[in-house]
Design an enzyme around this catalytic site. Structure first.
Site, PDB file in Angstrom:
ATOM      1  CE  LYS A  25      36.275 -11.641  40.973  1.00 12.73           C
ATOM      2  NZ  LYS A  25      35.989 -10.736  39.912  1.00 12.73           N
ATOM      3  CD  GLU A  50      35.802 -15.170  38.379  1.00 13.01           C
ATOM      4  OE1 GLU A  50      35.938 -14.160  39.092  1.00 13.01           O
ATOM      5  OE2 GLU A  50      36.259 -15.263  37.231  1.00 13.01           O
ATOM      6  CB  CYS A  54      57.122   3.849  35.892  1.00 13.03           C
ATOM      7  SG  CYS A  54      56.152   4.865  34.787  1.00 13.03           S
ATOM      8  CD  GLU A  61      33.211  -8.452  39.986  1.00 14.06           C
ATOM      9  OE1 GLU A  61      32.575  -8.899  39.031  1.00 14.06           O
ATOM     10  OE2 GLU A  61      34.431  -8.684  40.152  1.00 14.06           O
ATOM     11  NE  ARG A  94      56.019  -1.452  39.109  1.00 15.60           N
ATOM     12  CZ  ARG A  94      55.332  -0.966  40.118  1.00 15.60           C
ATOM     13  NH1 ARG A  94      55.053  -1.751  41.138  1.00 15.60           N
ATOM     14  NH2 ARG A  94      54.931   0.276  40.142  1.00 15.60           N
ATOM     15  CG  ASN A 140      59.094   4.643  38.865  1.00 12.27           C
ATOM     16  OD1 ASN A 140      59.374   4.728  37.680  1.00 12.27           O
ATOM     17  ND2 ASN A 140      59.146   3.505  39.548  1.00 12.27           N
ATOM     18  N   GLY A 141      56.589   8.268  39.240  1.00 17.66           N
ATOM     19  CA  GLY A 141      55.746   9.220  39.973  1.00 17.66           C
ATOM     20  C   GLY A 141      55.275  10.317  39.048  1.00 17.66           C
ATOM     21  CE  LYS A 196      43.682 -11.375  34.715  1.00 16.22           C
ATOM     22  NZ  LYS A 196      42.639 -11.025  35.693  1.00 16.22           N
ATOM     23  CD1 TRP A 217      50.716   3.201  32.464  1.00 18.93           C
ATOM     24  CD2 TRP A 217      51.030   1.016  32.294  1.00 18.93           C
ATOM     25  NE1 TRP A 217      49.499   2.625  32.260  1.00 18.93           N
ATOM     26  CE2 TRP A 217      49.649   1.293  32.158  1.00 18.93           C
ATOM     27  CE3 TRP A 217      51.464  -0.313  32.220  1.00 18.93           C
ATOM     28  CZ2 TRP A 217      48.702   0.296  31.963  1.00 18.93           C
ATOM     29  CZ3 TRP A 217      50.509  -1.309  32.033  1.00 18.93           C
ATOM     30  CH2 TRP A 217      49.137  -1.002  31.902  1.00 18.93           C
ATOM     31  CG  HIS A 273       9.161 -10.385  42.283  1.00 20.28           C
ATOM     32  ND1 HIS A 273       7.802 -10.176  42.337  1.00 20.28           N
ATOM     33  CD2 HIS A 273       9.728  -9.188  42.583  1.00 20.28           C
ATOM     34  CE1 HIS A 273       7.551  -8.907  42.626  1.00 20.28           C
ATOM     35  NE2 HIS A 273       8.714  -8.285  42.789  1.00 20.28           N
TER      36      HIS A 273
HETATM   37  O1  M6R Z   1      39.441  -9.443  29.883  1.00 16.36           O
HETATM   38  P1  M6R Z   1      37.961  -9.186  30.004  1.00 16.36           P
HETATM   39  O2  M6R Z   1      37.656  -8.101  30.975  1.00 16.36           O
HETATM   40  O3  M6R Z   1      37.309  -8.933  28.685  1.00 16.36           O
HETATM   41  O4  M6R Z   1      37.381 -10.533  30.571  1.00 16.36           O
HETATM   42  C1  M6R Z   1      36.024 -10.725  30.745  1.00 16.36           C
HETATM   43  C2  M6R Z   1      35.762 -11.899  31.652  1.00 16.36           C
HETATM   44  O5  M6R Z   1      36.277 -13.075  31.099  1.00 16.36           O
HETATM   45  C3  M6R Z   1      36.408 -11.675  33.025  1.00 16.36           C
HETATM   46  O6  M6R Z   1      35.956 -10.491  33.608  1.00 16.36           O
HETATM   47  C4  M6R Z   1      36.105 -12.838  33.964  1.00 16.36           C
HETATM   48  O7  M6R Z   1      34.765 -12.837  34.309  1.00 16.36           O
HETATM   49  C5  M6R Z   1      37.024 -12.764  35.173  1.00 16.36           C
HETATM   50  N1  M6R Z   1      37.530 -14.048  35.485  1.00 16.36           N
HETATM   51  C6  M6R Z   1      36.389 -12.137  36.348  1.00 16.36           C
HETATM   52  O8  M6R Z   1      37.060 -12.294  37.545  1.00 16.36           O
END
Ligand code: M6R
Length: 599
Positions: free
Chosen positions: A479, A482, A2, A475, A27, A99-100, A594, A75, A498
């Site tokens: 990160k 990427e 919100c 993960e 937001r 908000n809140g 994205k 939201w 292995h």
């Molecule tokens: O929007 P989604 O969660 O479906 O996207 C999946 C992947 O494309 C997304 O998680 C991607 O690996 C990101 N860039 C991770 O940081």
């Protein structure tokens, strides 16, 4: 999440409010509204969806001369995103935006209903305006009535209220939700829940302390218990949206503490888990779960596989969506098909969902973007409520996905009787502690910054961990690659011997996730094997490890998930600091998008 704006001045009020709300759009929101007061009359407009819908509704409305107004983007938390639930909420002659969350709204609502008040919305906020009007009947001074109202509220709030009985006046209060007031040389006053709408409008601003309550008129600013302290406001709009952080990714890492509370709001109770999104009979006949996702969302799914089997004793199978599509999967109608996606638009995940629907499976989406394609297609959706995530490298969306999945595994555990009431309560107690852990985990930021300079070369990184810390290792590696473009892999710690251990030498960096609460000694042995082959070790653990070349000490916790969330933040900060040192664009890494809407 919100957003709030307010304005007193002589310029056209509607446009000021809508422009202010536009600065808060990032937001995330699902409805918006304004209330404009001029010449003792208040006009209010609300619309579901984007601000353009509100603009359309108000296109023949404008003001001329002095007046006041309040605005809000909502939201949804209590009640669906409908026009009735959108703010401002109105009483007989007053309007409020908030908000809140008002934790004791049910008790107040019941009291007001006994007094004969009729409610229009399902929100917690509406009680504020009716309570104010009740208090205003009991006393002659309206500020006293406002104070008496606020005193009765438990929870978190940033509140603006206007009433026909006090022309050109805005009452305000703040506790636990941010609120800023700005002013300029033209005598205009502005309110906002973050800096962005004030940039370019206000010359100086006061950041209200918790517990501040007051009112403004065109020539008065009254605040209690202490006067507001105004400081010059500088910066451009882009910086304001980043809230002073260098990158959106950094801001989003820091926001995790806040958004996690939003994710849990109304769902994680003291002794129960509640999802209004899941109907009573929705899970009837379900005996297994299949999770399907891509990238970071896939890692969240993998982590939850351990939780579902351990806590809910339900068989789980986790699939990468792009693989699932073409493997001619065997799908049984006793399977709940869960897709996880931040954007809700990922082509592979969307197609997997379509296939599951066509096969007649019940489908559930865990998603951050309401009204996205995945949300529209799934039978039901649990929104992760992380707010808009701008950094391409997902951070807060991942955190909230894991949280929702942990919550869901408890929900199943309760339904299936795989955990008793006490054990569930105990688990919930730990869950409530997560936002604090996320906040405390930021303490290592400086250390990550310093360490990052040692990890800019080498021939690769191995992030290793066991159990839920294996998906977290995946993960961490994702990160790092990427945004730094360095080669990194996530691996189960016990699997290194292995094959991958053949790569070990001083130029191979091992980032070892060594939680104390889960398989510590086993992981330690695996790290020792790598150390013996001269791999450079960075251990992330609450316990010092003498064979590590570097270490990041985490806080001791009594639950693996608390260690999980703390280590997650460490991985995010470390990846970001390495990428910054390498001079990369952290928010928009090369070759990535994205929203991946192609196969
Ligand atoms: O929007 P989604 O969660 O479906 O996207 C999946 C992947 O494309 C997304 O998680 C991607 O690996 C990101 N860039 C991770 O940081």
């Amino acid at each position: 999440m919100c957003g709030i704006v307010g304005y007193i001045g002589k310029r056209e009020i509607k446009s000021r409010l809508i422009e202010g709300l536009r600065e808060l759009e990032y937001r995330g929101y699902d409805s918006a509204g304004i209330a404009v007061m001029q010449n003792g009359r208040i006009d209010s407009f609300k619309a579901v969806g984007k601000l353009s819908n509100l603009e359309e509704k108000t296109k023949s409305f404008s003001t001329d001369g002095l007046g006041a107004g309040i605005g809000h983007t909502r939201w949804a938390t209590h009640g669906k995103p409908t026009e009735l639930n959108a703010h401002p909420h109105m009483g007989e002659y007053s309007y409020v935006v908030h908000n809140g969350i008002i934790e004791n709204y049910r008790e107040i609502k019941q009291m007001l209903q006994e007094e004969g008040v009729a409610f229009l919305s399902q929100t917690d906020t509406e009680v504020i305006v009716h309570l104010f009007e009740l208090e205003a009947q009991r006393r002659s001074d309206l500020f006293d009535a406002f104070k008496a109202t606020i005193e009765q509220l438990d929870g978190a709030y940033a509140v603006l209220l206007v009433t026909q009985k006090a022309p050109d006046t805005i009452f305000f209060a703040r506790k636990g939700s941010p609120m800023i007031i700005g002013r300029n040389d033209e005598g205009e006053l502005f309110f906002a829940s973050s800096d962005a709408p004030l940039i370019g409008e206000a010359k100086e601003v006061a950041y209200m302390e918790d517990g501040t309550i007051g009112y403004v008129t065109p020539d008065t600013i009254h605040a209690e218990p202490e006067n507001l302290v105004f400081v010059p406001l500088s910066g451009d709009k882009a910086t304001a949206q980043k809230g002073g952080y260098r990158f959106f990714m950094e801001k989003e890492i820091y926001e995790q503490y806040d958004v996690m509370s939003d994710t849990m709001m109304g769902r994680v109770l003291d002794s129960d888990i509640f999802f209004e999104e899941i109907g009573d009979s929705f899970l009837d006949g379900i005996t297994r779960i299949k999770l399907c996702a891509c990238g970071t969302s896939y890692h969240a799914a993998l982590a939850s596989g351990y939780l579902f089997e351990r806590l809910s004793k339900i068989p789980v199978n986790v699939e990468i969506a792009s693989e699932f599509r073409y493997k001619e999967p065997l799908l049984g109608s006793d399977t709940l098909f869960i897709v996880i996606s931040q954007s809700g638009e990922t082509a592979d995940t969307l197609e997997a969902l379509r296939m599951a629907k066509e096969a007649g499976l019940k489908t559930l989406a865990i998603c951050n973007v309401d009204n996205s394609s995945i949300v529209r297609l799934a039978d039901t959706t649990i929104l992760t409520r992380a707010g808009i995530e701008k950094g391409v490298a997902s951070t807060k969306a991942f955190a909230t996905q894991v949280m929702v999945l942990w919550m869901l595994s408890l929900y199943f555990a309760k339904r299936r009787g795989s955990m008793d009431t006490e054990a569930i309560k105990e688990e919930l107690r730990f869950m409530h502690y997560v936002p604090k852990v996320l906040q405390k985990s930021l303490e290592v930021h400086e250390k990550c910054k310093r360490l990052s300079k040692r990890y800019l070369h080498g021939h690769g990184f191995f992030f290793i961990g066991r159990d839920i810390f294996f998906p977290l290792a995946l993960e961490g590696a994702l990160k790092l690659k990427e945004i730094s473009y360095l080669h990194a892999e996530g691996y189960p710690a016990g699997e290194m011997k292995h094959g991958p251990i053949a790569l070990a030498d001083a130029e191979l960096f091992t980032i070892a996730l060594m939680p104390k609460t889960l398989l510590y000694d086993k992981t330690k042995s695996n790290v020792e094997e790598l150390s013996a082959r001269d791999s450079t070790i960075l251990s992330i653990s609450p316990e010092m490890f003498d064979l590590a070349d570097d270490f990041i000490l985490t806080h001791p916790h009594n639950h693996p998930m608390l260690e999980f969330f703390e280590m997650m933040v460490v991985e995010q900060l470390l990846a970001m600091e390495i990428a910054i040192r390498l001079g990369n664009d952290v928010d928009m890494p090369r070759n990535l998008a994205k929203s991946v809407t192609v196969e």
